[in-house]
Design a protein around this motif. Structure first.
Motif: not given
Length: 189
Positions: A148-150, A169-170, A177-179
């Motif tokens: 659930r990390l946004r 590492v992600i 939704a974005s970097v």
């Protein structure tokens, strides 16, 4: 106040079958004393693992909300672990944590975690550099399986202008939704 991490070079807050996170926090609060406004974890890592009573706010983080620095790392090279906390929604309870971590950062398997904004005070993160054969010891940042990390924007201060000495590492964080937060990163190995 400086608190030393002695057992395996880590301070563990956990519901691990032997003790529960609430009891760990009560014991830590008692050790710090009523007048303690802030504290530093000296010479070891902070592990928040399976602490299912934590939701993420300063209120339920108790004495962890007074943590201002971590000056060591565990034998595997990580300075801060946040792992397997079933109800944790945010890291806002760590908002006073600042400075650079001398080891890696590991946030994984937290199914309700939505934000890393509580880590915005970090000014750097090093590589794991652990003494074991574990490949993770070469990672600077591991953000893994937090469905659930946004956003990783809370890492902006820790990464801005830096070339990480270890891997970044992600992965397996379904709602990112974005970097945003990574834009200032100079590089990683």
């Amino acid at each position: 106040v400086d608190v030393s991490a002695t057992t395996n070079k880590r301070l563990l807050i956990s519901d691990n079958g032997v003790a529960d996170a609430a009891a760990d926090l009560i014991a830590l609060d008692a050790a710090l004393g009523a007048g303690c406004a802030e504290w530093t974890l000296a010479g070891g890592a902070m592990w928040i693992v399976g602490a299912n009573a934590l939701l993420g706010g300063a209120d339920d983080f108790g004495p962890l909300a007074k943590l201002v620095a971590i000056t060591g790392k565990a034998s595997d090279g990580f300075s801060l672990y946040v792992e397997g906390n079933q109800l944790l929604e945010s890291l806002d309870g760590l908002a006073r944590l600042s400075g650079a971590l001398p080891g890696g950062l590991r946030v994984q398997n937290n199914p309700e975690l939505r934000s890393l904004d509580g880590l915005a005070g970090l000014e750097g993160v090093d590589a794991g550099g652990g003494t074991g054969t574990d490949a993770q010891s070469t990672w600077s940042v591991l953000i893994h399986n937090n469905p659930r990390l946004r956003s990783v924007a809370g890492l902006r201060g820790a990464l801005r202008g830096r070339t990480l000495p270890g891997q970044l590492v992600i992965e397996s964080n379904g709602e990112i939704a974005s970097v945003a937060g990574l834009e200032g990163l100079a590089g990683a190995t």
